[in-house]
Enzyme design. Structure first.
Site, PDB file in Angstrom:
ATOM      1  N   ASP A   8     -20.097 -17.061   4.608  1.00  0.00           N
ATOM      2  CA  ASP A   8     -21.551 -17.085   4.554  1.00  0.00           C
ATOM      3  C   ASP A   8     -22.158 -17.222   5.949  1.00  0.00           C
ATOM      4  O   ASP A   8     -21.441 -17.336   6.946  1.00  0.00           O
ATOM      5  CB  ASP A   8     -22.022 -18.235   3.650  1.00  0.00           C
ATOM      6  CG  ASP A   8     -21.683 -17.999   2.186  1.00  0.00           C
ATOM      7  OD1 ASP A   8     -21.616 -16.823   1.777  1.00  0.00           O
ATOM      8  OD2 ASP A   8     -21.477 -18.987   1.455  1.00  0.00           O
ATOM      9  N   TYR A  36      -8.451 -22.269   5.658  1.00  0.00           N
ATOM     10  CA  TYR A  36      -9.717 -22.550   6.342  1.00  0.00           C
ATOM     11  C   TYR A  36      -9.583 -23.860   7.106  1.00  0.00           C
ATOM     12  O   TYR A  36      -8.788 -24.731   6.741  1.00  0.00           O
ATOM     13  CB  TYR A  36     -10.860 -22.689   5.341  1.00  0.00           C
ATOM     14  CG  TYR A  36     -11.320 -21.416   4.687  1.00  0.00           C
ATOM     15  CD1 TYR A  36     -12.466 -20.759   5.119  1.00  0.00           C
ATOM     16  CD2 TYR A  36     -10.617 -20.871   3.617  1.00  0.00           C
ATOM     17  CE1 TYR A  36     -12.902 -19.595   4.501  1.00  0.00           C
ATOM     18  CE2 TYR A  36     -11.045 -19.702   2.992  1.00  0.00           C
ATOM     19  CZ  TYR A  36     -12.191 -19.076   3.444  1.00  0.00           C
ATOM     20  OH  TYR A  36     -12.612 -17.917   2.830  1.00  0.00           O
TER      21      TYR A  36
END
Length: 246
Positions: free
Chosen positions: A50, A109
């Protein structure tokens, strides 16, 4: 011919990776660069990021005409167009059916937190003092394994299943930085930001490990707050033989 590229990018300069009508995304920027080289192809990517989220080793794939045999030249030509905020680290030929997202076995991540503020790091880490590292180390392990993460994703997520498996979690301390890491077979939208914020709230004693257990078991939805995107990085995607290396 289909090729795979491994790219890194500064997410603070874009409104996410997925194409939007305003064209200020990583996908739109790369596809526009491809068109300048007479390559009319949509890209696939391994994991959605995002606005404000960065990538160290994102995988993309796309089709190229047969006359583009020199991948070094293609890499150099694309980097001249898309730099400095996106960088293609390498390109290779792949099977025509390869898909960066659907062929991925796992993704990792990291979230970076610093206890020393500098404006130069403001877009790339979360500034926070007095982390309780011991309690975070204990709490983060609860995320490992297969779980239904419906209470740890953004409302309105359109998915067939909320079940995901997290293979490994960790928090690493390096100088003035704390790095929270997650590796799993996939993640729901905003899941990592929500999990990370939950850990930070436990560290601050605003929430408890019991609260985490209740929400993880879907007994009670306690917090859906998201940590800021600045410190989040798509670290790496894993493909064939990943299960044999775990």
């Amino acid at each position: 011919m289909r090729v795979q590229a491994i790219i890194s990018y500064d997410g603070s300069k874009f409104q996410g990776i997925q194409s939007q009508t305003h064209n200020q995304t990583i996908q739109d920027t790369i596809e526009s660069a491809l068109k300048k080289l007479n390559i009319n192809s949509k890209i696939n990517y391994a994991g959605r990021t995002d606005t404000g989220v960065h990538a160290l080793n994102q995988s993309i794939d796309f089709l190229i005409p047969d006359y583009w045999q020199d991948l070094n030249k293609l890499q150099e030509s694309l980097n001249k167009i898309i730099s400095p905020s996106i960088y293609i680290k390498k390109i290779r030929f792949v099977d025509k059916n390869f898909h960066s997202r659907f062929d991925a076995k796992a993704r990792s991540y990291r979230y970076i937190i610093t206890n020393q503020y500098t404006p130069f790091n403001a877009n790339y880490s979360l500034y926070k003092k007095n982390l309780n590292i011991d309690i975070i180390k204990k709490a983060i392990k609860l995320f490992e394994g297969k779980h239904n993460f419906e209470y740890f994703c953004k409302m309105g997520s359109n998915v067939n299943s909320y079940e995901r498996e997290i293979y490994k979690t960790n928090i690493i301390i390096h100088k003035n930085y704390a790095i929270i890491k997650f590796t799993g077979n996939g993640f729901l939208r905003s899941q990592i930001r929500m999990m990370t914020q939950f850990l930070l709230d436990i560290s601050d004693k605003n929430l408890t490990i019991k609260d985490l257990e209740l929400q993880l078991n879907k007994e009670k939805k306690i917090s859906t707050k998201l940590v800021i995107p600045n410190g989040l990085y798509f670290e790496k995607v894993f493909y064939e033989n990943f299960n044999n290396r775990r």
